[in-house]
Design an enzyme around this catalytic site. Structure first.
Site, mmCIF file in Angstrom:
data_model
loop_
_atom_site.group_PDB
_atom_site.id
_atom_site.type_symbol
_atom_site.label_atom_id
_atom_site.label_comp_id
_atom_site.label_asym_id
_atom_site.label_seq_id
_atom_site.Cartn_x
_atom_site.Cartn_y
_atom_site.Cartn_z
ATOM 1 C CD GLU A 63 -11.651 -4.190 -1.708
ATOM 2 O OE1 GLU A 63 -12.320 -3.921 -0.704
ATOM 3 O OE2 GLU A 63 -10.408 -4.211 -1.694
ATOM 4 C CD GLU B 183 -5.387 -2.427 -4.479
ATOM 5 O OE1 GLU B 183 -5.342 -2.928 -3.347
ATOM 6 O OE2 GLU B 183 -6.354 -1.754 -4.881
HETATM 7 C C1 XIL Z 1 -5.212 0.216 1.955
HETATM 8 C C2 XIL Z 1 -4.071 1.194 2.252
HETATM 9 O O1 XIL Z 1 -2.859 0.638 1.770
HETATM 10 C C3 XIL Z 1 -3.977 1.455 3.720
HETATM 11 O O2 XIL Z 1 -3.025 2.492 3.992
HETATM 12 C C4 XIL Z 1 -5.353 1.875 4.271
HETATM 13 O O3 XIL Z 1 -5.265 2.001 5.668
HETATM 14 C C5 XIL Z 1 -6.405 0.865 3.919
HETATM 15 O O4 XIL Z 1 -6.425 0.669 2.509
HETATM 16 N N1 XIL Z 1 -7.613 -2.830 -1.352
HETATM 17 C C6 XIL Z 1 -7.605 -1.568 -1.883
HETATM 18 C C7 XIL Z 1 -6.702 -0.540 -1.314
HETATM 19 O O5 XIL Z 1 -8.254 -1.338 -2.905
HETATM 20 O O6 XIL Z 1 -7.241 0.754 -1.418
HETATM 21 C C8 XIL Z 1 -6.367 -0.835 0.128
HETATM 22 O O7 XIL Z 1 -5.385 0.116 0.557
HETATM 23 C C9 XIL Z 1 -5.852 -2.257 0.258
HETATM 24 C C10 XIL Z 1 -6.895 -3.256 -0.169
#
Ligand code: XIL
Length: 368
Positions: free
Chosen positions: A154, A259
């Protein structure tokens, strides 16, 4: 007598096998890896029903939280690897593709990383050294065992500009190639990825493409772009997602959907990103499906998931892995993001760990 028992047992087994529902990983074998994110109860095995689903359907894993820098190195030089070790051991025991997530990210990073004893920003040199130490320590520990790393997560904003993170503000654009260099030096065989959300926005896609080219331009290894895939019912369209997928692939890297989840809940003010710092006040009208999901909405949700899987299948020569962000709706981060305490239905398995009908539809699409 013995023979007839054997035949009877054989028939029962055969019947069971023929009628056993196909699994995602069997249906998608030879096309792309199918993965899921592991939370602590899955890693520690206390969520036994969830672990059974992971073993049955998935052949790739990523840690949902336990390898983020605030957990691995909460204080300078003090590393905590217990959960990460258990995560990697789980993957090895189950012969899964094990990914590390994530080495450099502005979020879920420990406060100390960017400041000195007085709370002032550290110099460029100091932050580069801290980044090098973190990456080298973590990647070396799992050398040869973690097969691929989300090296940078990101770094680009939705409009394609640089995210004004501490990494960017203190080190400048070079923080990305440096991170890739340090990771490669620590494990030359590991695959290295750049990962981001809302990658279907054209301006963001262009910004990420520039990052990839900058890494390649320095002769450094980058294997894939991870398109996070936190989808809403409105955004992006399959065509928008496809356009970015093709644009990344044209750079000579593989594409991963890293994701994947699909919220059914209304988005506040058309919010569609995955910026974890975003949050909105809870409003009852934005939490409409507390007791159950109406069949009509479930069907639209299912069809949208299948359309995306058809896209991934169409481009199976470019897509090497599709990873869901969690196993069951019960544990999905979408219940708490971007509004806390809602009831969402974002994943492929329901709150009782039962496969939703969408699983069979994906299997069917894979077989066509
Ligand atoms: C999220 C997790 O799912 C949550 O449990 C945590 O509180 C915050 O992070 N992008 C990413 C992930 O790369 O690491 C994030 O995961 C969601 C957005």
């Amino acid at each position: 007598m013995k023979n007839s028992i054997t035949i009877a047992v054989g028939c029962v087994l055969l019947t069971a096998c023929t009628h056993a529902p196909a699994t995602l990983k069997d249906a998608l074998a030879g096309k792309f890896l199918i993965g899921t994110a592991l939370n602590i109860p899955l890693i520690e095995g206390t969520d036994t029903l969830g672990v059974a689903v992971v073993r049955q359907h998935f052949n790739a894993i990523v840690p949902e939280n336990c390898m983020k820098s605030m957990f691995l190195q909460p204080e300078e030089g003090r590393f905590f690897f217990d959960e990460a070790d258990a995560y990697v051991a789980f993957g090895e025991a189950n012969k899964m593709w094990v990914t590390g997530h994530c080495l450099v990210w502005h979020s879920q990073a420990p406060q100390w990383l960017f400041v000195d004893k007085n709370g002032n920003d550290v110099s460029r040199e100091v932050l580069i050294e801290r980044m090098r130490t973190h990456i080298t320590t973590v990647v070396s520990r799992y050398k040869g065992r973690i097969k691929g790393w989300d090296v940078v997560n990101e770094a680009i904003m939705d409009d394609g500009t640089w995210r004004p993170s501490k990494f960017y503000q203190i080190i400048g654009e070079d923080f990305i190639p440096l991170a890739f260099q340090f990771a490669h030096e620590a494990d030359p065989d590991a695959e290295l990825y750049y990962n981001d959300y809302s990658t279907a926005i054209p301006a963001k896609c262009e910004g990420i493409a520039k990052v990839v080219k900058a890494i390649q331009g320095k002769g450094l290894r980058i294997d894939a772009v991870g398109m996070q895939g936190h989808l809403t019912m409105e955004f992006p369209s399959v065509e928008q997602f496809e356009a970015s997928l093709l644009a990344f692939s044209a750079l000579g890297v593989k594409v991963m959907v890293t994701e994947l989840d699909l919220t059914v809940l209304p988005s506040p003010h058309n919010f569609s990103g995955a910026d974890v710092s975003a949050n909105f006040d809870f409003q009852q009208e934005l939490n409409p499906y507390v007791d159950s999901l109406p069949a009509a909405v479930a069907l639209v949700h299912q069809n949208r998931y299948v359309d995306f899987f058809k896209l991934f299948l169409k481009h199976q020569d470019k897509v090497t892995r599709v990873t869901l962000w969690g196993v069951s709706d019960r544990d999905s981060w979408r219940n708490g993001f971007p509004i806390p305490d809602r009831t969402d239905y974002a994943l492929l398995f329901d709150r009782s760990y039962q496969a939703k009908p969408v699983v069979e539809e994906i299997v069917r699409a894979a077989k066509q």
